[in-house]
Design a protein around this motif. Sequence first.
Motif, PDB file in Angstrom:
ATOM      1  N   VAL A  21     -22.459  15.041  -2.673  1.00 52.60           N
ATOM      2  CA  VAL A  21     -21.072  14.609  -2.907  1.00 52.60           C
ATOM      3  C   VAL A  21     -20.107  15.558  -2.210  1.00 52.60           C
ATOM      4  O   VAL A  21     -19.156  15.124  -1.545  1.00 52.60           O
ATOM      5  N   GLU A  25     -17.637  14.402   0.854  1.00 54.45           N
ATOM      6  CA  GLU A  25     -16.184  14.557   0.728  1.00 54.45           C
ATOM      7  C   GLU A  25     -15.621  15.405   1.863  1.00 54.45           C
ATOM      8  O   GLU A  25     -14.486  15.213   2.276  1.00 54.45           O
ATOM      9  N   GLN A  73     -23.413  10.126 -11.441  1.00 54.06           N
ATOM     10  CA  GLN A  73     -23.381  10.796 -10.137  1.00 54.06           C
ATOM     11  C   GLN A  73     -23.838   9.847  -9.036  1.00 54.06           C
ATOM     12  O   GLN A  73     -23.276   9.832  -7.938  1.00 54.06           O
ATOM     13  N   HIS A  74     -24.841   9.039  -9.327  1.00 53.57           N
ATOM     14  CA  HIS A  74     -25.356   8.096  -8.340  1.00 53.57           C
ATOM     15  C   HIS A  74     -24.284   7.055  -7.982  1.00 53.57           C
ATOM     16  O   HIS A  74     -24.168   6.650  -6.826  1.00 53.57           O
ATOM     17  N   ALA A  75     -23.497   6.652  -8.956  1.00 52.56           N
ATOM     18  CA  ALA A  75     -22.394   5.722  -8.690  1.00 52.56           C
ATOM     19  C   ALA A  75     -21.386   6.360  -7.731  1.00 52.56           C
ATOM     20  O   ALA A  75     -20.881   5.695  -6.818  1.00 52.56           O
ATOM     21  N   THR A  76     -21.124   7.638  -7.895  1.00 58.96           N
ATOM     22  CA  THR A  76     -20.217   8.356  -6.992  1.00 58.96           C
ATOM     23  C   THR A  76     -20.814   8.423  -5.591  1.00 58.96           C
ATOM     24  O   THR A  76     -20.111   8.208  -4.596  1.00 58.96           O
ATOM     25  N   ILE A  78     -22.947   6.358  -4.236  1.00 57.17           N
ATOM     26  CA  ILE A  78     -22.898   5.014  -3.643  1.00 57.17           C
ATOM     27  C   ILE A  78     -21.490   4.700  -3.148  1.00 57.17           C
ATOM     28  O   ILE A  78     -21.308   4.182  -2.042  1.00 57.17           O
ATOM     29  N   ARG A  79     -20.470   5.046  -3.943  1.00 58.05           N
ATOM     30  CA  ARG A  79     -19.089   4.794  -3.530  1.00 58.05           C
ATOM     31  C   ARG A  79     -18.751   5.552  -2.248  1.00 58.05           C
ATOM     32  O   ARG A  79     -18.193   4.991  -1.305  1.00 58.05           O
ATOM     33  N   LEU A  80     -19.138   6.818  -2.182  1.00 57.52           N
ATOM     34  CA  LEU A  80     -18.837   7.631  -1.003  1.00 57.52           C
ATOM     35  C   LEU A  80     -19.604   7.151   0.230  1.00 57.52           C
ATOM     36  O   LEU A  80     -19.055   7.145   1.343  1.00 57.52           O
ATOM     37  N   THR A  81     -20.848   6.737   0.047  1.00 58.09           N
ATOM     38  CA  THR A  81     -21.606   6.260   1.208  1.00 58.09           C
ATOM     39  C   THR A  81     -21.083   4.909   1.683  1.00 58.09           C
ATOM     40  O   THR A  81     -21.111   4.629   2.887  1.00 58.09           O
ATOM     41  N   GLU A  82     -20.587   4.074   0.776  1.00 60.25           N
ATOM     42  CA  GLU A  82     -19.962   2.809   1.181  1.00 60.25           C
ATOM     43  C   GLU A  82     -18.685   3.078   1.974  1.00 60.25           C
ATOM     44  O   GLU A  82     -18.408   2.395   2.962  1.00 60.25           O
ATOM     45  N   GLU A  83     -17.910   4.078   1.550  1.00 60.70           N
ATOM     46  CA  GLU A  83     -16.709   4.455   2.301  1.00 60.70           C
ATOM     47  C   GLU A  83     -17.093   4.978   3.680  1.00 60.70           C
ATOM     48  O   GLU A  83     -16.425   4.673   4.675  1.00 60.70           O
TER      49      GLU A  83
END
Length: 120
Positions: A21, A25, A73-76, A78-83
């Motif tokens: 993460v 970032e 944490q995994h949801a975070t 996934i969100r960052l990798t989608e971005e």
Amino acid sequence: MSASRPSSEAKVVLELGRALVSSLEQSSPEALDELERYCDAFAEWESGWKRRKDGKVGLLPSEAELGRRIVAQHATVIRLTEEMRASVDRSLKSLRVRGKGLRAYTDHLPKRISTIKRRG
């Protein structure tokens, strides 16, 4: 399977996830390598988790809490990798447009070639 193994796997996943993460970032060049390590560790942890859950093995409250933290944490991740994927898609689109413009400029050849020498 020992009782401490899932807990240690979970801790490894959490540590790798925190590092990932942070790298995502900061748009770190090592982010893809860290993503690969995280995915491998997460898949290993998840398979162990599913085996225990399907086998109706009782989970300790601390293990359940680690599981919830990993899911959050995994949801975070996934969100960052989608971005990141969307950013790469935008960059590729921009490069395709630029490439198309350059090809149009460089591929513009004269319609005829004159062989008459001009005096100047």
